[in-house]
Design a protein around this motif. Structure first.
Motif, PDB file in Angstrom:
ATOM      1  N   VAL A 246      10.046  32.468 -58.752  1.00 33.61           N
ATOM      2  CA  VAL A 246      10.866  34.210 -58.412  1.00 33.61           C
ATOM      3  C   VAL A 246       8.899  34.804 -58.757  1.00 33.61           C
ATOM      4  O   VAL A 246       8.589  35.524 -58.449  1.00 33.61           O
ATOM      5  N   PHE A 247       8.386  33.752 -59.721  1.00 33.51           N
ATOM      6  CA  PHE A 247       6.774  34.604 -59.403  1.00 33.51           C
ATOM      7  C   PHE A 247       6.500  35.197 -58.250  1.00 33.51           C
ATOM      8  O   PHE A 247       5.932  36.004 -57.889  1.00 33.51           O
ATOM      9  N   ALA A 248       6.212  33.721 -56.854  1.00 34.86           N
ATOM     10  CA  ALA A 248       5.235  34.044 -56.061  1.00 34.86           C
ATOM     11  C   ALA A 248       6.381  35.226 -55.249  1.00 34.86           C
ATOM     12  O   ALA A 248       5.709  35.945 -54.975  1.00 34.86           O
ATOM     13  N   ILE A 249       7.971  35.264 -55.640  1.00 37.06           N
ATOM     14  CA  ILE A 249       8.033  35.839 -55.165  1.00 37.06           C
ATOM     15  C   ILE A 249       7.649  37.600 -55.318  1.00 37.06           C
ATOM     16  O   ILE A 249       7.483  38.615 -54.191  1.00 37.06           O
ATOM     17  N   GLY A 250       7.796  37.834 -56.503  1.00 36.81           N
ATOM     18  CA  GLY A 250       7.863  38.903 -57.049  1.00 36.81           C
ATOM     19  C   GLY A 250       6.049  39.660 -56.648  1.00 36.81           C
ATOM     20  O   GLY A 250       6.204  40.839 -56.442  1.00 36.81           O
ATOM     21  N   GLY A 251       5.218  38.375 -56.382  1.00 39.16           N
ATOM     22  CA  GLY A 251       3.977  38.574 -56.017  1.00 39.16           C
ATOM     23  C   GLY A 251       3.771  38.966 -54.486  1.00 39.16           C
ATOM     24  O   GLY A 251       2.877  39.921 -54.038  1.00 39.16           O
ATOM     25  N   THR A 252       4.964  39.053 -53.462  1.00 38.14           N
ATOM     26  CA  THR A 252       4.964  38.799 -52.194  1.00 38.14           C
ATOM     27  C   THR A 252       5.298  40.438 -51.950  1.00 38.14           C
ATOM     28  O   THR A 252       4.598  40.697 -51.457  1.00 38.14           O
ATOM     29  N   ILE A 253       6.402  40.767 -52.966  1.00 39.75           N
ATOM     30  CA  ILE A 253       6.719  41.899 -52.510  1.00 39.75           C
ATOM     31  C   ILE A 253       5.917  42.802 -53.368  1.00 39.75           C
ATOM     32  O   ILE A 253       5.418  43.789 -52.520  1.00 39.75           O
ATOM     33  N   ALA A 254       4.819  42.464 -54.315  1.00 41.01           N
ATOM     34  CA  ALA A 254       3.919  43.420 -55.112  1.00 41.01           C
ATOM     35  C   ALA A 254       2.989  43.353 -53.785  1.00 41.01           C
ATOM     36  O   ALA A 254       2.343  44.628 -53.553  1.00 41.01           O
ATOM     37  N   GLY A 255       2.399  42.939 -53.290  1.00 40.78           N
ATOM     38  CA  GLY A 255       1.543  42.888 -52.261  1.00 40.78           C
ATOM     39  C   GLY A 255       1.943  43.510 -51.238  1.00 40.78           C
ATOM     40  O   GLY A 255       1.231  44.813 -50.280  1.00 40.78           O
ATOM     41  N   LEU A 256       3.231  43.407 -51.009  1.00 36.80           N
ATOM     42  CA  LEU A 256       3.718  44.909 -50.142  1.00 36.80           C
ATOM     43  C   LEU A 256       3.431  46.089 -50.503  1.00 36.80           C
ATOM     44  O   LEU A 256       3.093  46.451 -49.165  1.00 36.80           O
ATOM     45  N   ALA A 257       3.788  46.329 -51.443  1.00 37.64           N
ATOM     46  CA  ALA A 257       3.690  47.929 -52.217  1.00 37.64           C
ATOM     47  C   ALA A 257       2.239  48.137 -52.149  1.00 37.64           C
ATOM     48  O   ALA A 257       1.950  48.741 -51.692  1.00 37.64           O
ATOM     49  N   GLY A 258       1.555  46.957 -52.383  1.00 32.39           N
ATOM     50  CA  GLY A 258       0.180  47.306 -52.607  1.00 32.39           C
ATOM     51  C   GLY A 258      -0.470  47.885 -51.288  1.00 32.39           C
ATOM     52  O   GLY A 258      -1.715  48.741 -50.294  1.00 32.39           O
ATOM     53  N   SER A 259      -0.427  47.139 -50.147  1.00 35.18           N
ATOM     54  CA  SER A 259      -0.699  47.270 -48.714  1.00 35.18           C
ATOM     55  C   SER A 259      -0.225  48.716 -48.168  1.00 35.18           C
ATOM     56  O   SER A 259      -1.635  49.750 -47.894  1.00 35.18           O
ATOM     57  N   LEU A 260       0.568  49.249 -48.581  1.00 39.85           N
ATOM     58  CA  LEU A 260       1.743  50.427 -48.171  1.00 39.85           C
ATOM     59  C   LEU A 260       0.606  51.883 -49.144  1.00 39.85           C
ATOM     60  O   LEU A 260       0.438  52.801 -48.363  1.00 39.85           O
ATOM     61  N   TYR A 261       0.795  51.277 -50.778  1.00 40.79           N
ATOM     62  CA  TYR A 261      -0.098  52.199 -51.372  1.00 40.79           C
ATOM     63  C   TYR A 261      -0.962  51.916 -51.044  1.00 40.79           C
ATOM     64  O   TYR A 261      -1.889  53.698 -50.438  1.00 40.79           O
ATOM     65  N   ALA A 262      -2.497  51.178 -50.742  1.00 45.60           N
ATOM     66  CA  ALA A 262      -3.755  51.818 -50.211  1.00 45.60           C
ATOM     67  C   ALA A 262      -3.504  52.792 -48.523  1.00 45.60           C
ATOM     68  O   ALA A 262      -4.454  53.291 -48.367  1.00 45.60           O
ATOM     69  N   PHE A 263      -2.476  52.206 -47.402  1.00 45.64           N
ATOM     70  CA  PHE A 263      -3.203  53.349 -46.314  1.00 45.64           C
ATOM     71  C   PHE A 263      -1.941  54.653 -47.165  1.00 45.64           C
ATOM     72  O   PHE A 263      -2.989  55.648 -46.026  1.00 45.64           O
ATOM     73  N   HIS A 264      -1.446  54.676 -47.826  1.00 47.42           N
ATOM     74  CA  HIS A 264      -1.029  56.230 -48.058  1.00 47.42           C
ATOM     75  C   HIS A 264      -1.971  57.273 -48.497  1.00 47.42           C
ATOM     76  O   HIS A 264      -2.102  58.250 -48.741  1.00 47.42           O
ATOM     77  N   GLU A 265      -2.337  56.084 -49.641  1.00 50.57           N
ATOM     78  CA  GLU A 265      -3.728  56.680 -50.356  1.00 50.57           C
ATOM     79  C   GLU A 265      -4.768  57.291 -49.742  1.00 50.57           C
ATOM     80  O   GLU A 265      -5.461  57.965 -50.276  1.00 50.57           O
ATOM     81  N   GLY A 266      -4.840  56.690 -49.131  1.00 49.88           N
ATOM     82  CA  GLY A 266      -6.272  56.611 -48.055  1.00 49.88           C
ATOM     83  C   GLY A 266      -7.568  55.628 -48.611  1.00 49.88           C
ATOM     84  O   GLY A 266      -8.965  55.855 -48.650  1.00 49.88           O
ATOM     85  N   PHE A 267      -7.537  55.213 -49.757  1.00 49.20           N
ATOM     86  CA  PHE A 267      -8.359  54.709 -50.844  1.00 49.20           C
ATOM     87  C   PHE A 267      -7.589  53.320 -51.528  1.00 49.20           C
ATOM     88  O   PHE A 267      -6.947  54.001 -51.619  1.00 49.20           O
ATOM     89  N   VAL A 268      -8.760  52.313 -51.731  1.00 48.67           N
ATOM     90  CA  VAL A 268      -8.483  51.722 -53.336  1.00 48.67           C
ATOM     91  C   VAL A 268      -9.886  51.917 -53.800  1.00 48.67           C
ATOM     92  O   VAL A 268     -10.635  52.160 -53.902  1.00 48.67           O
ATOM     93  N   TRP A 269      -9.563  51.284 -55.865  1.00 45.85           N
ATOM     94  CA  TRP A 269      -9.776  51.491 -56.418  1.00 45.85           C
ATOM     95  C   TRP A 269      -9.576  50.487 -57.589  1.00 45.85           C
ATOM     96  O   TRP A 269      -8.273  49.622 -57.596  1.00 45.85           O
ATOM     97  N   PRO A 270     -10.530  50.421 -58.742  1.00 42.50           N
ATOM     98  CA  PRO A 270     -10.554  49.046 -59.172  1.00 42.50           C
ATOM     99  C   PRO A 270      -9.031  49.161 -60.207  1.00 42.50           C
ATOM    100  O   PRO A 270      -8.459  47.868 -60.574  1.00 42.50           O
ATOM    101  N   ASN A 271      -8.937  50.709 -60.520  1.00 38.76           N
ATOM    102  CA  ASN A 271      -7.618  50.403 -61.692  1.00 38.76           C
ATOM    103  C   ASN A 271      -6.454  49.594 -60.803  1.00 38.76           C
ATOM    104  O   ASN A 271      -5.221  49.806 -61.100  1.00 38.76           O
ATOM    105  N   MET A 272      -6.186  49.893 -59.531  1.00 33.73           N
ATOM    106  CA  MET A 272      -4.906  49.407 -58.742  1.00 33.73           C
ATOM    107  C   MET A 272      -5.214  47.808 -59.489  1.00 33.73           C
ATOM    108  O   MET A 272      -3.949  47.104 -59.157  1.00 33.73           O
ATOM    109  N   LEU A 273      -5.709  47.382 -59.607  1.00 39.62           N
ATOM    110  CA  LEU A 273      -5.712  45.698 -59.907  1.00 39.62           C
ATOM    111  C   LEU A 273      -5.685  45.556 -61.825  1.00 39.62           C
ATOM    112  O   LEU A 273      -5.635  44.147 -62.312  1.00 39.62           O
ATOM    113  N   GLY A 274      -5.645  46.299 -62.372  1.00 36.42           N
ATOM    114  CA  GLY A 274      -5.948  46.597 -63.425  1.00 36.42           C
ATOM    115  C   GLY A 274      -4.620  46.303 -64.585  1.00 36.42           C
ATOM    116  O   GLY A 274      -3.714  46.907 -64.670  1.00 36.42           O
TER     117      GLY A 274
END
Length: 359
Positions: A246-274
């Motif tokens: 279930v931890f891996a499934i949660g990470g998979t969904i978070a990765g999908l959300a992160g890729s959508l978020y990066a292209f929507h915002e147009g940039f990525v920054w360290p706070n996204m990891l923090g």
């Protein structure tokens, strides 16, 4: 696994086989009395409101609503891990941000923007990161404690944040700016109603898959794991393996959300990891109600909406007001806002077919 349902129901109100103490029922043995189910009604209302929003909002608010939808997807990833498996992941942003940085590098260095490559790549990055971290924290020789996993995920998120800030290739403190828009063939998917409905469609699909998962036999094992891990282990389940899955499934969904978020915002920054972003998603789920999926969505919408309104009208003190509001909800409604309309029995759910009369 099917026989475990009957066994779990039979001993659910007896003394614990390991500690000898009486424990509450892990999973209801019988279905509740037929009547109105509140959960589908709440889910339907939320979906209906989401579908009509772009028709009543101004353009800049549609962009904001798209960001909220993506963050709700991120919140579901954490609710699945914590609300259903009892894993307090204080580093959920690690998977979200790693996927964001990964797809940003694909766009910057390889000029890859196709949605058919970007979204699978972000999902795979989130899955890989979760497998690596989950394998280290959860699959050791001895069972991992809640504190160990919490601090381990927190450390992973902090280390990733510091790495991104100090690595010139990743842009350092400035991150990676000017990410080109997602593309579907020759069509660019830019921010606005199109991106909103795309994100909403992905959210609905992921939500339905998670709903099916937590109401399946695997979800039954997760319910028992959350309520009494020692008893589930006694039945022969490998509790740590269930947690890792279930931890891996949660990470998979978070990765999908992160890729959508990066292209929507147009940039990525360290706070996204923090750590700050990881704590933010904890508050979403706490506020809305853990272990319900829809509570994570509602919590995200309300916190982001209230933050947007407060920051616009009370610029100097809005974090204090929001903090007091969150504290009051957590103090007086520890099960979140969803507990106003959703009972404990429906929150836990029922599994399998209804028992025949006379049994």
């Amino acid at each position: 696994m099917g026989g475990a349902r009957e066994a779990l129901a039979e001993v659910s109100e007896g003394p614990d086989v390991v500690t000898g103490e009486t424990a509450p029922a892990a999973v209801p043995a019988r279905r509740p009395v037929p009547g109105w189910n509140v959960l589908p009604i709440v889910e339907g209302l939320v979906l209906l409101i989401a579908l009509v929003l772009p028709f009543v909002l101004q353009d800049y608010l549609t962009v904001f609503a798209t960001r909220v939808v993506i963050l709700a997807l991120f919140a579901i990833s954490f609710d699945l891990v914590w609300g259903y498996a009892g894993i307090m992941s204080f580093g959920q942003a690690l998977f979200f941000g790693a996927a964001g940085y990964g797809v940003a590098l694909l766009a910057r260095d390889l000029n890859v923007t196709s949605i058919f490559l970007i979204l699978p790549a972000g999902t795979l990055i989130g899955l890989t990161a979760a497998l690596l971290l989950g394998g280290f924290l959860l699959l050791g020789r001895y069972p991992s404690s809640v504190i160990f996993v919490s601090l381990g995920t927190l450390t992973g998120s902090y280390a990733a944040d510091r790495l991104a800030r100090g690595w010139y290739y990743l842009g350092g403190q400035n991150g990676i700016p000017s990410i080109p828009p997602l593309s579907l063939g020759s069509i660019d998917i830019s921010e606005g109603p199109v991106y909103y409905y795309m994100a909403l469609g992905i959210l609905v699909v992921v939500y339905l898959l998670c709903r099916f998962l937590v109401r399946s036999q695997f979800g039954l094992a997760l319910a028992g794991l959350r309520e009494n891990e020692q008893r589930i282990a006694f039945f022969g389940y490998k509790a740590q393996h269930l947690k890792a899955i279930v931890f891996a499934i949660g990470g998979t969904i978070a990765g999908l959300a992160g890729s959508l978020y990066a292209f929507h915002e147009g940039f990525v920054w360290p706070n996204m990891l923090g750590v700050v972003f990881s704590t933010q998603v904890v508050l979403y789920v706490l506020f809305g109600g853990s272990g319900t999926l829809i509570g994570a969505v509602i919590g995200t919408v309300i916190i982001e909406g209230v933050s947007f309104w407060l920051s616009d009208n009370y610029r100097d003190i809005w974090p204090i007001i929001l903090g007091v509001l969150l504290l009051l909800v957590i103090m007086f409604r520890p099960l979140g806002l969803i507990s106003f309309v959703l009972g404990e029995r429906e929150r836990v759910g029922t599994f399998g077919k209804a028992p025949k009369e006379g049994r």
